[in-house]
Write an enzyme that holds these catalytic residues in place. Structure first.
Site, PDB file in Angstrom:
ATOM      1  N   SER A 143      25.492   4.000 -65.990  1.00 27.38           N
ATOM      2  CA  SER A 143      26.374   3.761 -64.840  1.00 27.38           C
ATOM      3  C   SER A 143      27.815   3.854 -65.312  1.00 27.38           C
ATOM      4  O   SER A 143      28.126   3.530 -66.471  1.00 27.38           O
ATOM      5  CB  SER A 143      26.132   2.362 -64.260  1.00 27.38           C
ATOM      6  OG  SER A 143      27.122   2.050 -63.295  1.00 27.38           O
ATOM      7  N   TYR A 157      25.326  -6.521 -65.637  1.00 31.29           N
ATOM      8  CA  TYR A 157      24.846  -5.161 -65.354  1.00 31.29           C
ATOM      9  C   TYR A 157      25.652  -4.128 -66.143  1.00 31.29           C
ATOM     10  O   TYR A 157      25.093  -3.215 -66.761  1.00 31.29           O
ATOM     11  CB  TYR A 157      24.974  -4.904 -63.850  1.00 31.29           C
ATOM     12  CG  TYR A 157      24.677  -3.487 -63.407  1.00 31.29           C
ATOM     13  CD1 TYR A 157      23.363  -3.084 -63.163  1.00 31.29           C
ATOM     14  CD2 TYR A 157      25.705  -2.563 -63.220  1.00 31.29           C
ATOM     15  CE1 TYR A 157      23.097  -1.780 -62.745  1.00 31.29           C
ATOM     16  CE2 TYR A 157      25.436  -1.262 -62.808  1.00 31.29           C
ATOM     17  CZ  TYR A 157      24.134  -0.886 -62.569  1.00 31.29           C
ATOM     18  OH  TYR A 157      23.872   0.394 -62.165  1.00 31.29           O
TER      19      TYR A 157
HETATM   20  P1  NAP Z   1      17.199   1.564 -55.925  1.00 32.91           P
HETATM   21  O1  NAP Z   1      17.440   2.413 -54.733  1.00 32.91           O
HETATM   22  O2  NAP Z   1      17.346   0.067 -55.821  1.00 32.91           O
HETATM   23  O3  NAP Z   1      15.730   1.907 -56.504  1.00 32.91           O
HETATM   24  C1  NAP Z   1      15.279   1.222 -57.629  1.00 32.91           C
HETATM   25  C2  NAP Z   1      13.957   1.800 -58.094  1.00 32.91           C
HETATM   26  O4  NAP Z   1      13.601   1.157 -59.332  1.00 32.91           O
HETATM   27  C3  NAP Z   1      12.814   1.562 -57.136  1.00 32.91           C
HETATM   28  O5  NAP Z   1      11.933   2.662 -57.225  1.00 32.91           O
HETATM   29  C4  NAP Z   1      12.156   0.305 -57.713  1.00 32.91           C
HETATM   30  O6  NAP Z   1      10.777   0.195 -57.377  1.00 32.91           O
HETATM   31  C5  NAP Z   1      12.318   0.554 -59.188  1.00 32.91           C
HETATM   32  N1  NAP Z   1      12.276  -0.653 -60.022  1.00 32.91           N
HETATM   33  C6  NAP Z   1      13.035  -1.778 -59.932  1.00 32.91           C
HETATM   34  N2  NAP Z   1      12.707  -2.648 -60.896  1.00 32.91           N
HETATM   35  C7  NAP Z   1      11.715  -2.064 -61.618  1.00 32.91           C
HETATM   36  C8  NAP Z   1      10.945  -2.459 -62.741  1.00 32.91           C
HETATM   37  N3  NAP Z   1      11.135  -3.660 -63.329  1.00 32.91           N
HETATM   38  N4  NAP Z   1      10.015  -1.612 -63.218  1.00 32.91           N
HETATM   39  C9  NAP Z   1       9.795  -0.402 -62.642  1.00 32.91           C
HETATM   40  N5  NAP Z   1      10.496   0.033 -61.561  1.00 32.91           N
HETATM   41  C10 NAP Z   1      11.431  -0.797 -61.062  1.00 32.91           C
HETATM   42  O7  NAP Z   1      18.157   1.995 -57.152  1.00 32.91           O
HETATM   43  P2  NAP Z   1      19.075   3.305 -57.359  1.00 32.91           P
HETATM   44  O8  NAP Z   1      20.377   3.054 -56.724  1.00 32.91           O
HETATM   45  O9  NAP Z   1      18.308   4.537 -57.061  1.00 32.91           O
HETATM   46  O10 NAP Z   1      19.323   3.166 -58.947  1.00 32.91           O
HETATM   47  C11 NAP Z   1      18.592   3.922 -59.890  1.00 32.91           C
HETATM   48  C12 NAP Z   1      19.298   3.808 -61.230  1.00 32.91           C
HETATM   49  O11 NAP Z   1      20.635   4.302 -61.089  1.00 32.91           O
HETATM   50  C13 NAP Z   1      19.424   2.378 -61.754  1.00 32.91           C
HETATM   51  O12 NAP Z   1      19.250   2.356 -63.152  1.00 32.91           O
HETATM   52  C14 NAP Z   1      20.855   2.005 -61.396  1.00 32.91           C
HETATM   53  O13 NAP Z   1      21.368   1.017 -62.256  1.00 32.91           O
HETATM   54  C15 NAP Z   1      21.546   3.341 -61.579  1.00 32.91           C
HETATM   55  N6  NAP Z   1      22.818   3.448 -60.873  1.00 32.91           N
HETATM   56  C16 NAP Z   1      22.873   3.399 -59.517  1.00 32.91           C
HETATM   57  C17 NAP Z   1      24.102   3.500 -58.877  1.00 32.91           C
HETATM   58  C18 NAP Z   1      24.258   3.453 -57.380  1.00 32.91           C
HETATM   59  O14 NAP Z   1      25.399   3.359 -56.903  1.00 32.91           O
HETATM   60  N7  NAP Z   1      23.183   3.520 -56.603  1.00 32.91           N
HETATM   61  C19 NAP Z   1      25.265   3.636 -59.640  1.00 32.91           C
HETATM   62  C20 NAP Z   1      25.180   3.695 -61.015  1.00 32.91           C
HETATM   63  C21 NAP Z   1      23.937   3.593 -61.615  1.00 32.91           C
HETATM   64  P3  NAP Z   1      10.241  -0.907 -56.278  1.00 32.91           P
HETATM   65  O15 NAP Z   1      10.870  -0.529 -54.971  1.00 32.91           O
HETATM   66  O16 NAP Z   1       8.765  -0.760 -56.303  1.00 32.91           O
HETATM   67  O17 NAP Z   1      10.722  -2.249 -56.770  1.00 32.91           O
END
Ligand code: NAP
Length: 248
Positions: A143, A157
């Site tokens: 991130s 985080y």
């Molecule tokens: P999201 O929409 O909240 O989706 C999270 C995903 O991770 C879901 O499929 C969830 O499955 C799964 N998950 C959560 N905890 C888990 C665990 N302990 N074991 C296995 N799977 C797990 O998140 P996102 O925004 O797509 O983020 C994805 C990645 O990008 C993350 O690493 C996040 O830190 C990073 N990121 C996101 C942003 C942003 O602005 N969105 C920015 C920078 C970085 P369930 O639904 O089954 O729980």
């Protein structure tokens, strides 16, 4: 034979968008999820409609036995493992470090750091040529928080993503000679449900408007970068930390 990838947290958000794009490129995709089976099944169906093969794989990345079983399931079904998208990650409600409870800190680091390390370890064990593998690629989802620090929101985080960056740099050097490329993508403000899980559903829209490109990014835009890093088009790219932040 088509290549096989495990996407942790592949059921929703950035992981889901990556699964669909890889499906359209003909990959076999392991769609890992932790809680929401319906979302994983829906994503798997979309991957197959897009032209790939898909397998839903339950498992908590913070649990070593689960992680090993996830990779075993991928190999059992598709006969190989060529890539890992180390994507599962969580945030917790915004507050200062001085107000954070131990349980929150432990779970955050268990999922975002220990989970990312365990999944990368398992991929390195199975893909490194000196361990009997055929080489491959890992993309860690970090991130922009790793360099911004996320004050007053979640410095836990931000620090967890700093660890992911450092692991990317070190592991790339360890396994490069063994045919495995390791890179990180550092998204900025991306429009997914993760912000609601941190108590701020409007966060990406509000803060995204202040970026140089004037808007939040989409999960599809991050997926394009991940898929490029996995592809042969990025064959000389390893140890890179690639920002996808609209200039933030
Ligand atoms: P999201 O929409 O909240 O989706 C999270 C995903 O991770 C879901 O499929 C969830 O499955 C799964 N998950 C959560 N905890 C888990 C665990 N302990 N074991 C296995 N799977 C797990 O998140 P996102 O925004 O797509 O983020 C994805 C990645 O990008 C993350 O690493 C996040 O830190 C990073 N990121 C996101 C942003 C942003 O602005 N969105 C920015 C920078 C970085 P369930 O639904 O089954 O729980």
């Amino acid at each position: 034979m088509t290549k096989a990838v495990l996407i942790t947290g592949g059921s929703r958000g950035i992981g889901r968008a990556t699964a669909l794009l890889l499906g359209a490129r003909g990959w076999s995709v392991g769609v890992n999820y932790a809680h929401n089976l319906a979302a994983a099944q829906e994503t798997a169906a979309e991957v197959e409609r897009a032209g790939g093969r898909a397998l839903t794989i339950a498992g908590d990345v913070a649990d070593e036995a689960n992680v090993i079983a996830m990779f075993d399931a991928l190999e059992r079904t598709f006969g190989r493992v060529d890539a890992l998208v180390n994507n599962a990650g969580i945030v917790a409600p915004s507050m200062q470090l001085a107000d954070m409870e131990l349980a929150r800190l432990k779970r955050l680091f268990d999922v975002n750091v220990l989970g990312a390390y365990l999944c990368a370890r398992e991929a390195a064990r199975r893909m490194s040529k000196d361990r009997g593998g055929a080489g491959g690629a890992i993309v860690n989802i970090s991130s922009a928080a790793a360099r911004l620090g996320s004050p007053n929101e979640y410095v836990d985080y931000a620090g967890s993503k700093g660890a992911v960056d450092t692991m990317t740099i070190g592991l790339a050097k360890e396994v490069g000679p063994q045919g495995v490329r390791v890179n990180a993508v550092r998204p900025g403000l991306i429009d997914t449900e993760i912000h609601a899980s941190g108590g701020k559903p409007e966060r990406a829209a509000q803060l995204g408007a202040q970026t140089p490109l004037g808007r939040p990014g989409s999960a599809d835009e991050v997926a394009e970068t991940i898929v490029w890093l996995l592809s042969d088009a990025a064959s000389y790219v390893t140890g890179a930390l690639l920002d996808v932040t609209g200039g933030r």
